[in-house]
Design an enzyme around this catalytic site. Structure first.
Site, PDB file in Angstrom:
ATOM      1  N   ALA A  23       0.863  -1.181   0.000  1.00 54.77           N
ATOM      2  CA  ALA A  23       0.000   0.000   0.000  1.00 54.77           C
ATOM      3  C   ALA A  23       0.902   1.234   0.000  1.00 54.77           C
ATOM      4  O   ALA A  23       2.051   1.169   0.440  1.00 54.77           O
ATOM      5  CB  ALA A  23      -0.895  -0.017   1.232  1.00 54.77           C
TER       6      ALA A  23
ATOM      7  N   GLY B 251       0.591  -5.082   0.962  1.00 51.63           N
ATOM      8  CA  GLY B 251      -0.632  -5.146   0.167  1.00 51.63           C
ATOM      9  C   GLY B 251      -0.404  -5.756  -1.209  1.00 51.63           C
ATOM     10  O   GLY B 251      -1.336  -6.297  -1.812  1.00 51.63           O
TER      11      GLY B 251
ATOM     12  N   GLU C  93       4.927  -5.121   6.975  1.00 52.73           N
ATOM     13  CA  GLU C  93       4.180  -4.071   7.683  1.00 52.73           C
ATOM     14  C   GLU C  93       4.716  -3.855   9.095  1.00 52.73           C
ATOM     15  O   GLU C  93       4.640  -2.753   9.623  1.00 52.73           O
ATOM     16  CB  GLU C  93       2.684  -4.434   7.747  1.00 52.73           C
ATOM     17  CG  GLU C  93       1.943  -4.316   6.434  1.00 52.73           C
ATOM     18  CD  GLU C  93       1.935  -5.599   5.623  1.00 52.73           C
ATOM     19  OE1 GLU C  93       2.837  -6.445   5.806  1.00 52.73           O
ATOM     20  OE2 GLU C  93       1.028  -5.740   4.786  1.00 52.73           O
TER      21      GLU C  93
HETATM   22  N1  DAK Z   1       4.607   3.154  -0.807  1.00 54.95           N
HETATM   23  C1  DAK Z   1       4.988   4.318  -1.396  1.00 54.95           C
HETATM   24  N2  DAK Z   1       6.100   4.436  -2.157  1.00 54.95           N
HETATM   25  C2  DAK Z   1       6.869   3.333  -2.292  1.00 54.95           C
HETATM   26  C3  DAK Z   1       6.542   2.099  -1.699  1.00 54.95           C
HETATM   27  C4  DAK Z   1       5.347   2.031  -0.919  1.00 54.95           C
HETATM   28  N3  DAK Z   1       4.921   0.907  -0.342  1.00 54.95           N
HETATM   29  N4  DAK Z   1       7.506   1.213  -2.019  1.00 54.95           N
HETATM   30  C5  DAK Z   1       8.399   1.877  -2.788  1.00 54.95           C
HETATM   31  N5  DAK Z   1       8.008   3.140  -2.959  1.00 54.95           N
HETATM   32  C6  DAK Z   1       8.693   4.193  -3.711  1.00 54.95           C
HETATM   33  C7  DAK Z   1       9.918   4.706  -2.961  1.00 54.95           C
HETATM   34  O1  DAK Z   1       9.537   5.643  -1.994  1.00 54.95           O
HETATM   35  C8  DAK Z   1      10.702   5.307  -4.076  1.00 54.95           C
HETATM   36  O2  DAK Z   1      10.154   6.554  -4.416  1.00 54.95           O
HETATM   37  P1  DAK Z   1      11.088   7.876  -4.559  1.00 54.95           P
HETATM   38  O3  DAK Z   1      11.842   7.977  -3.281  1.00 54.95           O
HETATM   39  O4  DAK Z   1      11.975   7.548  -5.742  1.00 54.95           O
HETATM   40  O5  DAK Z   1      10.112   8.976  -4.811  1.00 54.95           O
HETATM   41  C9  DAK Z   1      10.435   4.366  -5.254  1.00 54.95           C
HETATM   42  O6  DAK Z   1       9.227   3.681  -4.924  1.00 54.95           O
HETATM   43  C10 DAK Z   1      11.517   3.315  -5.455  1.00 54.95           C
HETATM   44  O7  DAK Z   1      11.712   2.669  -4.215  1.00 54.95           O
HETATM   45  P2  DAK Z   1      13.172   2.471  -3.577  1.00 54.95           P
HETATM   46  O8  DAK Z   1      14.079   3.581  -3.958  1.00 54.95           O
HETATM   47  O9  DAK Z   1      12.960   2.203  -2.142  1.00 54.95           O
HETATM   48  O10 DAK Z   1      13.648   1.150  -4.338  1.00 54.95           O
HETATM   49  P3  DAK Z   1      14.643   0.022  -3.816  1.00 54.95           P
HETATM   50  O11 DAK Z   1      14.890  -0.846  -4.985  1.00 54.95           O
HETATM   51  O12 DAK Z   1      15.834   0.635  -3.119  1.00 54.95           O
HETATM   52  O13 DAK Z   1      13.807  -0.782  -2.684  1.00 54.95           O
HETATM   53  C11 DAK Z   1      11.842  -1.937  -1.830  1.00 54.95           C
HETATM   54  C12 DAK Z   1      12.695  -1.517  -3.072  1.00 54.95           C
HETATM   55  C13 DAK Z   1      10.557  -2.568  -2.306  1.00 54.95           C
HETATM   56  C14 DAK Z   1      12.632  -2.974  -0.995  1.00 54.95           C
HETATM   57  C15 DAK Z   1      11.578  -0.679  -0.950  1.00 54.95           C
HETATM   58  O14 DAK Z   1      11.042   0.331  -1.771  1.00 54.95           O
HETATM   59  C16 DAK Z   1      10.617  -0.930   0.157  1.00 54.95           C
HETATM   60  O15 DAK Z   1      10.977  -1.485   1.203  1.00 54.95           O
HETATM   61  N6  DAK Z   1       9.354  -0.477  -0.004  1.00 54.95           N
HETATM   62  C17 DAK Z   1       8.346  -0.522   1.032  1.00 54.95           C
HETATM   63  C18 DAK Z   1       7.830  -1.922   1.195  1.00 54.95           C
HETATM   64  C19 DAK Z   1       6.775  -1.994   2.288  1.00 54.95           C
HETATM   65  O16 DAK Z   1       7.039  -1.662   3.462  1.00 54.95           O
HETATM   66  N7  DAK Z   1       5.563  -2.420   1.896  1.00 54.95           N
HETATM   67  C20 DAK Z   1       4.475  -2.542   2.828  1.00 54.95           C
HETATM   68  C21 DAK Z   1       3.690  -1.255   2.823  1.00 54.95           C
HETATM   69  S1  DAK Z   1       2.361  -1.285   4.026  1.00 54.95           S
HETATM   70  C22 DAK Z   1      -5.196  -1.799   4.713  1.00 54.95           C
HETATM   71  C23 DAK Z   1      -4.840  -2.986   4.188  1.00 54.95           C
HETATM   72  C24 DAK Z   1      -3.551  -3.212   3.785  1.00 54.95           C
HETATM   73  C25 DAK Z   1      -2.591  -2.263   3.903  1.00 54.95           C
HETATM   74  C26 DAK Z   1      -2.944  -1.069   4.400  1.00 54.95           C
HETATM   75  C27 DAK Z   1      -4.241  -0.831   4.820  1.00 54.95           C
HETATM   76  N8  DAK Z   1      -6.521  -1.594   5.161  1.00 54.95           N
HETATM   77  C28 DAK Z   1      -7.471  -2.682   5.058  1.00 54.95           C
HETATM   78  C29 DAK Z   1      -6.973  -0.382   5.639  1.00 54.95           C
HETATM   79  C30 DAK Z   1      -1.252  -2.564   3.459  1.00 54.95           C
HETATM   80  C31 DAK Z   1      -0.176  -2.011   3.978  1.00 54.95           C
HETATM   81  C32 DAK Z   1       1.123  -2.117   3.282  1.00 54.95           C
HETATM   82  O17 DAK Z   1       1.265  -2.711   2.256  1.00 54.95           O
END
Ligand code: DAK
Length: 258
Positions: free
Chosen positions: A65, A109, A132
């Site tokens: 997400a 997500g 998360e």
């Molecule tokens: N959200 C927003 N932007 C993201 C992102 C994300 N989840 N993942 C990556 N990006 C963006 C980065 O911020 C970056 O943007 P800029 O800085 O260039 O503007 C760009 O994508 C490239 O990312 P990186 O520079 O970080 O790329 P790397 O190759 O170095 O790293 C990575 C890739 C996937 C390992 C890293 O980006 C990462 O750790 N990303 C976050 C992964 C994460 O934590 N995902 C879980 C998110 S929480 C709900 C239900 C479900 C959910 C929420 C609510 N309800 C029912 C209400 C779900 C929650 C989630 O998924």
């Protein structure tokens, strides 16, 4: 219909839906999720579509997400606004089979969206995770529920508590994905699987989807009864006569969804 965050193509009875936010690794923001719900609803209603393939880019199926969009939200915003519930319910209402073709990151997500599909074909570059915990939240779209049913308690706990990523080989070994193929072959393999489904009777493929999904929601006894009644019901269709007749006549079946 044209979308800002998706590319949708329909050919040979398959709708290919590509998540398209490359700058954010296909992070699921509210626009993308509502467009995805609309595209899937449209595919469900389009008579030409008999199977759906959902994919992302080579680098990311979806990295979760959108943290930028979510970070400042309050409890009142997410609970009061029932964040993502209508979108995910719309995805759950699709009766046609959906294949997730996953390359690169499928995190949070993104992993949960892949698990909402009917099965996952992964490239050897795929990385699955529920990170998360690192953001101070729990999974919210099935990361503690669908993942536990697919890979068991131990691995689901490990993934959710440590936030570690699982590679494609481990994901296949654990039952999260149905097959792993070299990255270059991912889309061909997914489209071939979709074509194989598209030529079957749609009555049958929809019944199979309902019946397999029922296995996760009910007792074995009830599930077996549900399956048997669906099996009985198939004998009211022309497609059962055609399928069995074609086998006996040693020819390809021509199903008509009747
Ligand atoms: N959200 C927003 N932007 C993201 C992102 C994300 N989840 N993942 C990556 N990006 C963006 C980065 O911020 C970056 O943007 P800029 O800085 O260039 O503007 C760009 O994508 C490239 O990312 P990186 O520079 O970080 O790329 P790397 O190759 O170095 O790293 C990575 C890739 C996937 C390992 C890293 O980006 C990462 O750790 N990303 C976050 C992964 C994460 O934590 N995902 C879980 C998110 S929480 C709900 C239900 C479900 C959910 C929420 C609510 N309800 C029912 C209400 C779900 C929650 C989630 O998924």
């Amino acid at each position: 219909m044209a979308y800002d965050t998706l590319i949708v193509e329909v050919s040979d009875h398959v709708a290919l839906i590509k998540l398209n936010r490359p700058d954010a690794l296909n992070a699921l923001n509210s626009t993308l999720l509502s467009e995805l719900a609309a595209a899937l609803t449209e595919a469900q209603g389009n008579e030409k579509v008999r199977c759906i393939v959902l994919t992302g880019s080579e680098k990311a199926f979806a990295a979760g997400a959108d943290v930028k969009e979510m970070s400042s939200k309050s409890f009142v915003d997410v609970f009061g606004g029932d964040l993502f519930t209508p979108e995910t319910e719309a995805i759950g209402r699709v009766r046609k089979p959906i294949i997730a073709a996953v390359s690169g990151y499928a995190l949070g997500g993104g992993c949960e969206l892949a698990m909402m599909c009917d099965f996952i074909i992964a490239s050897d570059t795929a990385r699955f995770g529920q990170p998360e915990v690192n953001l101070g939240i729990v999974a919210g779209l099935g990361g503690t529920q669908r993942l536990t049913r697919l890979v068991g308690k131990s691995k689901a706990m490990d993934m959710n508590l440590t936030g570690r990523f699982m590679d494609a080989e481990e994901a296949e070994r654990s039952g999260l994905v149905s097959r792993v193929v070299p990255a270059k072959k991912l889309m061909d393999t997914a489209m071939e699987a979709a074509q194989a489904i598209a030529v079957k009777s749609q009555l049958t493929t929809m019944a199979i989807k309902e019946s397999v999904n029922r296995a996760e929601e009910t007792t074995l006894r009830e599930g077996l009864l549900f399956e048997r009644r669906l099996f009985h019901a198939m004998f009211a269709t022309g497609d059962q006569k055609e399928g069995m007749g074609a086998f006996l006549e040693k020819r390809e079946a021509q199903f008509r969804d009747r």
